[in-house]
Design an enzyme around this catalytic site. Structure first.
Site, PDB file in Angstrom:
ATOM      1  N   ASN A  10      19.568  60.928  61.487  1.00 28.24           N
ATOM      2  CA  ASN A  10      19.261  61.832  62.314  1.00 28.24           C
ATOM      3  C   ASN A  10      20.420  62.825  61.912  1.00 28.24           C
ATOM      4  OD1 ASN A  10      19.082  63.692  64.461  1.00 28.24           O
ATOM      5  ND2 ASN A  10      19.902  62.136  65.886  1.00 28.24           N
ATOM      6  N   TRP A  11      19.879  63.975  61.310  1.00 33.05           N
ATOM      7  CA  TRP A  11      20.924  65.030  60.771  1.00 33.05           C
ATOM      8  C   TRP A  11      21.509  65.869  61.674  1.00 33.05           C
ATOM      9  CZ3 TRP A  11      18.566  66.479  55.350  1.00 33.05           C
ATOM     10  CH2 TRP A  11      19.006  65.804  54.332  1.00 33.05           C
ATOM     11  N   LYS A  12      20.905  65.807  62.984  1.00 35.37           N
ATOM     12  CA  LYS A  12      21.271  66.601  64.047  1.00 35.37           C
ATOM     13  C   LYS A  12      21.438  68.083  63.566  1.00 35.37           C
ATOM     14  CE  LYS A  12      23.577  62.902  66.173  1.00 35.37           C
ATOM     15  NZ  LYS A  12      24.353  62.611  67.395  1.00 35.37           N
ATOM     16  N   HIS A  95      16.396  62.524  72.744  1.00 37.40           N
ATOM     17  CA  HIS A  95      17.807  62.303  72.310  1.00 37.40           C
ATOM     18  C   HIS A  95      18.589  62.477  73.547  1.00 37.40           C
ATOM     19  CE1 HIS A  95      21.437  62.138  70.251  1.00 37.40           C
ATOM     20  NE2 HIS A  95      20.852  61.422  69.169  1.00 37.40           N
ATOM     21  N   GLU A  97      21.319  63.803  73.397  1.00 36.36           N
ATOM     22  CA  GLU A  97      21.925  65.332  73.369  1.00 36.36           C
ATOM     23  C   GLU A  97      20.945  65.921  73.834  1.00 36.36           C
ATOM     24  OE1 GLU A  97      23.087  64.949  69.099  1.00 36.36           O
ATOM     25  OE2 GLU A  97      24.545  63.600  69.562  1.00 36.36           O
ATOM     26  N   GLU A 167      19.740  53.828  72.499  1.00 34.71           N
ATOM     27  CA  GLU A 167      21.023  54.472  71.993  1.00 34.71           C
ATOM     28  C   GLU A 167      21.843  54.366  72.943  1.00 34.71           C
ATOM     29  OE1 GLU A 167      20.817  57.178  68.317  1.00 34.71           O
ATOM     30  OE2 GLU A 167      19.817  57.945  69.953  1.00 34.71           O
ATOM     31  N   GLY A 173      28.407  58.594  68.079  1.00 37.48           N
ATOM     32  CA  GLY A 173      29.591  59.577  67.406  1.00 37.48           C
ATOM     33  C   GLY A 173      30.871  58.979  67.930  1.00 37.48           C
ATOM     34  N   SER A 213      26.785  55.002  66.389  1.00 33.11           N
ATOM     35  CA  SER A 213      27.761  54.612  65.355  1.00 33.11           C
ATOM     36  C   SER A 213      27.404  53.306  64.422  1.00 33.11           C
ATOM     37  CB  SER A 213      29.150  53.947  66.222  1.00 33.11           C
ATOM     38  OG  SER A 213      29.595  55.144  66.901  1.00 33.11           O
ATOM     39  N   GLY A 234      23.110  58.523  62.957  1.00 28.66           N
ATOM     40  CA  GLY A 234      23.395  59.896  63.074  1.00 28.66           C
ATOM     41  C   GLY A 234      24.549  60.212  61.890  1.00 28.66           C
ATOM     42  N   GLY A 235      26.070  60.178  62.284  1.00 28.21           N
ATOM     43  CA  GLY A 235      27.055  60.575  61.322  1.00 28.21           C
ATOM     44  C   GLY A 235      26.845  60.022  59.921  1.00 28.21           C
TER      45      GLY A 235
HETATM   46  P1  PGA Z   1      25.949  58.433  65.641  1.00 25.68           P
HETATM   47  O1  PGA Z   1      24.578  59.047  66.123  1.00 25.68           O
HETATM   48  O2  PGA Z   1      25.306  57.468  64.270  1.00 25.68           O
HETATM   49  O3  PGA Z   1      26.803  59.642  64.686  1.00 25.68           O
HETATM   50  O4  PGA Z   1      26.648  57.683  66.626  1.00 25.68           O
HETATM   51  C1  PGA Z   1      23.443  58.321  66.367  1.00 25.68           C
HETATM   52  C2  PGA Z   1      22.548  59.229  67.010  1.00 25.68           C
HETATM   53  O5  PGA Z   1      22.783  60.123  67.793  1.00 25.68           O
HETATM   54  O6  PGA Z   1      21.073  59.105  66.775  1.00 25.68           O
END
Ligand code: PGA
Length: 268
Positions: A10-12, A95, A97, A167, A173, A213, A234-235
């Site tokens: 997930n590149w956001k 998500h 966010e 999640e 994050g 994470s 994500g990251g």
């Molecule tokens: P993260 O993000 O791996 O950076 O914790 C996961 C996500 O938001 O899908």
């Protein structure tokens, strides 16, 4: 039952078109023999060029959001048929966010899920409790309310086309990962909720990804759990090197899990 795992990046709001295609050109040759599905949720602007770059590779391109309407006067929004035409095969919906910064409720997420299914785009529906909810011991209640609200009114046939991502918000994050045991417990809770709703056969088909994470050094322990069918990353998905490592650890664990199952079934 071994479900073929999905590792979804997930590149956001990261990566330009140039960065996205460069990433795919680096990653694709490293995963030609992939026994796990490799998904990448890219920004809207990168869907089309990423889908072209990913043609004839093991990488499947998707989006991170869409509107619930077929089309209309909704300035700044993007419809399912638009992301589909651009090459998206799946879409991340709900998500945390989007729930937190853009006010998306379970009701809105349900409408988006229904639209994605109509448009034949596979929804990855995200759920997860916040730290204060976990501290208050109401994590199961939060998950069942989110499941009920965002997918609970679907038929079993529709539900079979979903992917769920658990999640925990406190793990996204932050570097604070849920332990594999805590994650497994919540995945099993979701699986049992789905079995009660749609029957065990459907519940066994639906993949539940863990997110929050995920890194090369923790993916193996997560994937060893029976109800963890992959990860939403994500990251660590922003680096082709780290993402490739995660994919390869997941493949190794998947081979181990299916060998174990074959062994168990041949020995009664
Ligand atoms: P993260 O993000 O791996 O950076 O914790 C996961 C996500 O938001 O899908």
């Amino acid at each position: 039952m071994v479900r073929q795992p999905i590792i979804c990046g997930n590149w956001k709001m990261y990566k330009t078109i140039e960065e996205a295609t460069g990433f795919i050109e680096t990653l694709a040759p490293l995963i030609t023999q992939s026994q796990v599905h490799v998904y990448l949720a890219v920004p809207f602007t990168a869907i089309y060029p990423a889908a072209i770059a990913a043609q004839n590779t093991a990488i499947i391109i998707g989006a991170q959001n869409m509107n619930d309407a077929a089309e209309g006067a909704f300035t700044g929004e993007i419809a399912g048929k638009m992301i589909k035409e651009a090459g998206a095969k799946f879409v991340i919906l709900g998500h945390s966010e989007r729930r937190i910064y853009f006010g998306e409720t379970d009701q809105i997420i349900l409408k988006k899920v229904q639209r994605a299914l109509l448009d034949e785009i596979q929804p990855i529906v995200c759920i997860g409790e916040k730290i204060e909810e976990r501290d208050a011991g109401i994590n199961d209640e939060v998950l069942s309310a989110q499941l009920e609200g965002s997918v609970g009114s679907l038929s079993a046939d529709q539900a079979a086309r979903l992917i769920i991502a658990y999640e925990p918000v406190w793990a996204i994050g932050t570097g604070k990962i849920a332990t594999p045991e805590v994650a497994q417990k919540q995945h099993l809770f979701c699986r049992e909720w789905m079995a009660a709703k749609w029957g065990q056969i459907t519940a066994d088909q639906i993949k539940i990804l863990y997110g929050g994470s995920v890194k090369p050094d923790n993916i193996s322990a997560l994937m060893a759990q029976p109800d963890i069918d992959g990860a939403l990353v994500g990251g660590a998905s922003l680096s082709a090197v780290a993402f490739n490592e995660i994919i390869h650890y997941a493949i190794a664990k998947m081979i181990e899990k299916s060998t174990f199952e074959q062994h168990e079934s041949s020995h009664g």
